[in-house]
Motif scaffolding. Structure first.
Motif, PDB file in Angstrom:
ATOM      1  N   MET A   1       0.834  -1.189   0.000  1.00  0.00           N
ATOM      2  CA  MET A   1       0.000   0.000   0.000  1.00  0.00           C
ATOM      3  C   MET A   1       0.873   1.245   0.000  1.00  0.00           C
ATOM      4  N   SER A   2       0.551   2.163  -0.839  1.00  0.00           N
ATOM      5  CA  SER A   2       1.294   3.413  -0.842  1.00  0.00           C
ATOM      6  C   SER A   2       0.524   4.460  -0.031  1.00  0.00           C
ATOM      7  N   ARG A   3       1.282   5.322   0.566  1.00  0.00           N
ATOM      8  CA  ARG A   3       0.667   6.387   1.349  1.00  0.00           C
ATOM      9  C   ARG A   3       0.167   7.475   0.418  1.00  0.00           C
ATOM     10  N   ARG A   4      -0.979   7.996   0.742  1.00  0.00           N
ATOM     11  CA  ARG A   4      -1.534   9.101  -0.027  1.00  0.00           C
ATOM     12  C   ARG A   4      -0.730  10.364   0.258  1.00  0.00           C
ATOM     13  N   LYS A   5      -0.361  11.051  -0.780  1.00  0.00           N
ATOM     14  CA  LYS A   5       0.407  12.277  -0.625  1.00  0.00           C
ATOM     15  C   LYS A   5      -0.451  13.344   0.052  1.00  0.00           C
ATOM     16  N   ARG A   6       0.150  14.034   1.009  1.00  0.00           N
ATOM     17  CA  ARG A   6      -0.558  15.089   1.725  1.00  0.00           C
ATOM     18  C   ARG A   6      -0.916  16.221   0.787  1.00  0.00           C
ATOM     19  N   GLU A   7      -2.144  16.706   0.930  1.00  0.00           N
ATOM     20  CA  GLU A   7      -2.545  17.870   0.147  1.00  0.00           C
ATOM     21  C   GLU A   7      -1.828  19.095   0.675  1.00  0.00           C
ATOM     22  N   ARG A   8      -1.475  19.968  -0.228  1.00  0.00           N
ATOM     23  CA  ARG A   8      -0.790  21.194   0.166  1.00  0.00           C
ATOM     24  C   ARG A   8      -1.797  22.322   0.198  1.00  0.00           C
ATOM     25  N   GLU A   9      -1.898  22.927   1.347  1.00  0.00           N
ATOM     26  CA  GLU A   9      -2.861  24.004   1.499  1.00  0.00           C
ATOM     27  C   GLU A   9      -2.188  25.334   1.806  1.00  0.00           C
ATOM     28  N   SER A  10      -0.873  25.370   1.809  1.00  0.00           N
ATOM     29  CA  SER A  10      -0.155  26.601   2.144  1.00  0.00           C
ATOM     30  C   SER A  10      -0.585  27.800   1.311  1.00  0.00           C
ATOM     31  N   PRO A  11      -0.707  27.676  -0.025  1.00  0.00           N
ATOM     32  CA  PRO A  11      -1.118  28.851  -0.795  1.00  0.00           C
ATOM     33  C   PRO A  11      -2.495  29.372  -0.388  1.00  0.00           C
ATOM     34  N   ASP A  12      -3.371  28.495   0.071  1.00  0.00           N
ATOM     35  CA  ASP A  12      -4.693  28.920   0.506  1.00  0.00           C
ATOM     36  C   ASP A  12      -4.649  29.679   1.827  1.00  0.00           C
ATOM     37  N   MET A  13      -3.617  29.447   2.628  1.00  0.00           N
ATOM     38  CA  MET A  13      -3.524  30.065   3.940  1.00  0.00           C
ATOM     39  C   MET A  13      -3.052  31.519   3.873  1.00  0.00           C
ATOM     40  N   VAL A  14      -2.293  31.862   2.852  1.00  0.00           N
ATOM     41  CA  VAL A  14      -1.746  33.219   2.758  1.00  0.00           C
ATOM     42  C   VAL A  14      -2.855  34.279   2.718  1.00  0.00           C
ATOM     43  N   PRO A  15      -3.865  34.140   1.854  1.00  0.00           N
ATOM     44  CA  PRO A  15      -4.944  35.139   1.865  1.00  0.00           C
ATOM     45  C   PRO A  15      -5.701  35.169   3.200  1.00  0.00           C
ATOM     46  N   PHE A  16      -5.865  34.015   3.822  1.00  0.00           N
ATOM     47  CA  PHE A  16      -6.558  33.947   5.109  1.00  0.00           C
ATOM     48  C   PHE A  16      -5.793  34.735   6.173  1.00  0.00           C
ATOM     49  N   VAL A  17      -4.491  34.509   6.255  1.00  0.00           N
ATOM     50  CA  VAL A  17      -3.676  35.221   7.235  1.00  0.00           C
ATOM     51  C   VAL A  17      -3.712  36.726   6.953  1.00  0.00           C
ATOM     52  N   GLY A  18      -3.683  37.093   5.684  1.00  0.00           N
ATOM     53  CA  GLY A  18      -3.784  38.503   5.310  1.00  0.00           C
ATOM     54  C   GLY A  18      -5.094  39.126   5.764  1.00  0.00           C
ATOM     55  N   ARG A  19      -6.198  38.375   5.603  1.00  0.00           N
ATOM     56  CA  ARG A  19      -7.502  38.891   6.041  1.00  0.00           C
ATOM     57  C   ARG A  19      -7.543  39.076   7.554  1.00  0.00           C
ATOM     58  N   VAL A  20      -6.975  38.123   8.285  1.00  0.00           N
ATOM     59  CA  VAL A  20      -6.937  38.236   9.743  1.00  0.00           C
ATOM     60  C   VAL A  20      -6.118  39.459  10.150  1.00  0.00           C
ATOM     61  N   ALA A  21      -4.966  39.644   9.517  1.00  0.00           N
ATOM     62  CA  ALA A  21      -4.120  40.799   9.845  1.00  0.00           C
ATOM     63  C   ALA A  21      -4.835  42.109   9.542  1.00  0.00           C
ATOM     64  N   ARG A  22      -5.496  42.192   8.385  1.00  0.00           N
ATOM     65  CA  ARG A  22      -6.230  43.419   8.044  1.00  0.00           C
ATOM     66  C   ARG A  22      -7.364  43.683   9.028  1.00  0.00           C
ATOM     67  N   ALA A  23      -8.020  42.627   9.498  1.00  0.00           N
ATOM     68  CA  ALA A  23      -9.088  42.790  10.484  1.00  0.00           C
ATOM     69  C   ALA A  23      -8.534  43.343  11.794  1.00  0.00           C
ATOM     70  N   MET A  24      -7.338  42.890  12.173  1.00  0.00           N
ATOM     71  CA  MET A  24      -6.724  43.393  13.398  1.00  0.00           C
ATOM     72  C   MET A  24      -6.314  44.853  13.233  1.00  0.00           C
ATOM     73  N   VAL A  25      -5.835  45.222  12.048  1.00  0.00           N
ATOM     74  CA  VAL A  25      -5.486  46.621  11.783  1.00  0.00           C
ATOM     75  C   VAL A  25      -6.736  47.490  11.887  1.00  0.00           C
ATOM     76  N   LYS A  26      -7.843  46.999  11.350  1.00  0.00           N
ATOM     77  CA  LYS A  26      -9.101  47.755  11.418  1.00  0.00           C
ATOM     78  C   LYS A  26      -9.518  47.948  12.876  1.00  0.00           C
ATOM     79  N   ARG A  27      -9.388  46.893  13.681  1.00  0.00           N
ATOM     80  CA  ARG A  27      -9.732  47.013  15.098  1.00  0.00           C
ATOM     81  C   ARG A  27      -8.848  48.038  15.787  1.00  0.00           C
TER      82      ARG A  27
END
Length: 114
Positions: A1-27
């Motif tokens: 049995m071969s192991r399933r390769k892990r999905e890469r979600e790093s590129p999806d996290m960059v916009p999320f982190v940016g949105r969180v940071a902008r929300a904190m700046v707004k606060r």
């Protein structure tokens, strides 16, 4: 049995982190001083995670996931710094993220002052 390769979600996290940071700046712009404290804590956590990730890519940890270790030259290249700068910044051993987590205090109290 071969192991399933892990999905890469790093590129999806960059916009999320940016949105969180902008929300904190707004606060902060609305007068919430604790938002500034939270941004600083987020910065520390991201810096620590960057160090741990670079060490994992360079060291043996990356081979656990079927990859191979990267050189300091390769790591420096993608970060826009020299091999020597990468080695100096990330070359020491130990987990930085766990050290930061142990010494950090809660970012802010979720209850509003009455």
């Amino acid at each position: 049995m071969s192991r399933r390769k892990r999905e890469r979600e790093s590129p999806d996290m960059v916009p999320f982190v940016g949105r969180v940071a902008r929300a904190m700046v707004k606060r902060a712009a609305e007068g919430d001083l604790e938002a500034l404290v939270a941004l600083r804590a987020m910065q520390s956590a991201i810096d620590a995670a960057t160090i741990d990730a670079a060490r994992a890519l360079h060291g043996h940890a990356s081979t656990e996931y079927g990859g191979s270790a990267y050189s300091w030259t390769g790591i420096g290249r993608v970060l826009g710094i020299s091999r020597q700068a990468a080695r100096q910044a990330f070359g020491r051993q130990g987990s930085v993220v766990s050290d930061v987590a142990e010494r950090e205090t809660p970012l802010f109290d979720m209850q509003e002052d009455a």
